[in-house]
Design a protein around this motif. Structure first.
Motif, short mmCIF file in Angstrom:
data_model
loop_
_atom_site.label_atom_id
_atom_site.label_comp_id
_atom_site.label_asym_id
_atom_site.label_seq_id
_atom_site.Cartn_x
_atom_site.Cartn_y
_atom_site.Cartn_z
N UNK A 1 15.08 12.11 -32.86
CA UNK A 1 14.65 10.74 -32.54
C UNK A 1 13.87 10.17 -33.71
N UNK A 2 14.26 8.98 -34.14
CA UNK A 2 13.51 8.30 -35.20
C UNK A 2 13.45 6.82 -34.87
N UNK A 3 12.25 6.27 -34.95
CA UNK A 3 12.07 4.83 -34.81
C UNK A 3 11.10 4.38 -35.88
N UNK A 4 11.46 3.34 -36.58
CA UNK A 4 10.62 2.82 -37.65
C UNK A 4 10.37 1.34 -37.44
N UNK A 22 13.81 -0.16 -35.92
CA UNK A 22 15.13 0.43 -36.17
C UNK A 22 15.15 1.85 -35.63
N UNK A 23 16.14 2.16 -34.81
CA UNK A 23 16.21 3.46 -34.14
C UNK A 23 17.41 4.26 -34.59
N UNK A 24 17.26 5.58 -34.58
CA UNK A 24 18.38 6.47 -34.89
C UNK A 24 18.12 7.82 -34.26
N UNK A 75 23.03 -3.08 -33.23
CA UNK A 75 22.30 -2.75 -34.46
C UNK A 75 21.23 -1.69 -34.24
N UNK A 76 21.14 -1.15 -33.01
CA UNK A 76 20.10 -0.15 -32.70
C UNK A 76 18.71 -0.66 -33.09
N UNK A 77 18.44 -1.89 -32.75
CA UNK A 77 17.19 -2.52 -33.18
C UNK A 77 16.54 -3.29 -32.03
N UNK A 78 15.23 -3.17 -31.95
CA UNK A 78 14.43 -3.97 -31.02
C UNK A 78 13.50 -4.85 -31.83
N UNK A 79 13.26 -6.05 -31.34
CA UNK A 79 12.43 -7.02 -32.04
C UNK A 79 11.23 -7.41 -31.18
N UNK A 80 10.18 -7.86 -31.86
CA UNK A 80 9.03 -8.43 -31.17
C UNK A 80 8.63 -9.70 -31.91
N UNK A 81 8.96 -10.84 -31.32
CA UNK A 81 8.55 -12.11 -31.89
C UNK A 81 7.14 -12.41 -31.40
N UNK A 82 6.22 -12.58 -32.34
CA UNK A 82 4.82 -12.81 -32.01
C UNK A 82 4.41 -14.19 -32.48
N UNK A 91 -3.69 -4.95 -35.35
CA UNK A 91 -3.46 -3.56 -34.94
C UNK A 91 -2.29 -3.00 -35.72
N UNK A 92 -2.12 -1.68 -35.62
CA UNK A 92 -0.87 -1.05 -36.05
C UNK A 92 0.06 -1.06 -34.85
N UNK A 93 1.26 -1.58 -35.05
CA UNK A 93 2.24 -1.70 -33.98
C UNK A 93 3.30 -0.61 -34.12
N UNK A 94 3.63 0.01 -33.00
CA UNK A 94 4.61 1.10 -32.95
C UNK A 94 5.66 0.77 -31.89
N UNK A 95 6.84 1.35 -32.07
CA UNK A 95 7.85 1.27 -31.03
C UNK A 95 8.21 2.70 -30.62
N UNK A 96 8.64 2.85 -29.38
CA UNK A 96 8.95 4.18 -28.87
C UNK A 96 9.83 4.05 -27.63
N UNK A 97 10.64 5.07 -27.33
CA UNK A 97 11.39 5.07 -26.07
C UNK A 97 10.41 5.00 -24.91
#
Length: 122
Positions: A1-4, A22-24, A75-82, A91-97
Motif C-alpha cells: 500500500x502506498x499513498x502520497x 496518488x495511490x498504488x 487515475x487512482x487519485x483522490x482530491x481535496x479542494x480547500x 497542518x500536515x495533510x495525509x490520505x489513507x484507506x
C-alpha cells in the motif's frame, strides 16, 4: 500500500488549495479513502472521507462547506479542494484507506503515507 499526498503550500487566509492523493499497491476502487491532518502540537484528526464509488462523502464540522473531496478511480487519485482557508487549517495533510460504518468513518489500516504541509498565513 502506498499513498502520497501533494499540493500543499503557503496560502493566505481566504485562499484555496487543491490537494491530490496518488495511490498504488492495492485495488484502489475497492476502498474508501480519507483525508486526515495533524496540526503542530495536536492530535491527528479526520477531515473528510469518500466512499469507494465516490457516491458518498463525509466532512468534519470544521471544514464542512469549505472543503470538497472527490476521486478519479481511473487515475487512482483522490482530491481535496480547500476553499476559504483559515489559519487553523494549517497542518500536515495525509490520505489513507478508510472504513465507513453507522458510527462514522476512520482510518482502516495502520499506515500513514507521506503527507503534504498546508500553511495558511499572511
Amino acid at each position: 500500500v502506498q499513498l502520497q499526498a501533494s499540493g500543499g503550500g503557503l496560502v493566505q487566509p481566504g485562499g484555496s488549495l487543491k490537494l491530490s492523493c496518488a495511490a498504488s499497491g492495492f485495488t484502489f476502487d475497492d476502498y474508501a479513502i480519507g483525508w486526515f491532518r495533524q496540526a503542530p502540537g495536536k492530535e491527528r484528526e479526520g477531515v473528510s472521507c469518500i466512499s469507494a464509488s465516490g457516491g458518498s462523502t463525509y466532512y468534519s464540522d470544521s471544514v464542512k462547506g469549505r472543503f470538497t473531496i472527490s476521486r478519479d478511480n481511473a487515475k487512482n487519485t483522490v482530491y481535496l479542494q480547500m476553499n476559504s482557508l483559515k489559519p487553523e487549517d494549517t497542518a500536515v495533510y495525509y490520505c489513507a484507506p478508510a472504513f465507513i460504518n453507522e458510527a462514522g468513518w476512520g482510518r482502516l489500516l495502520d499506515y500513514w503515507g507521506q503527507g503534504t504541509l498546508v500553511t495558511v498565513s499572511r
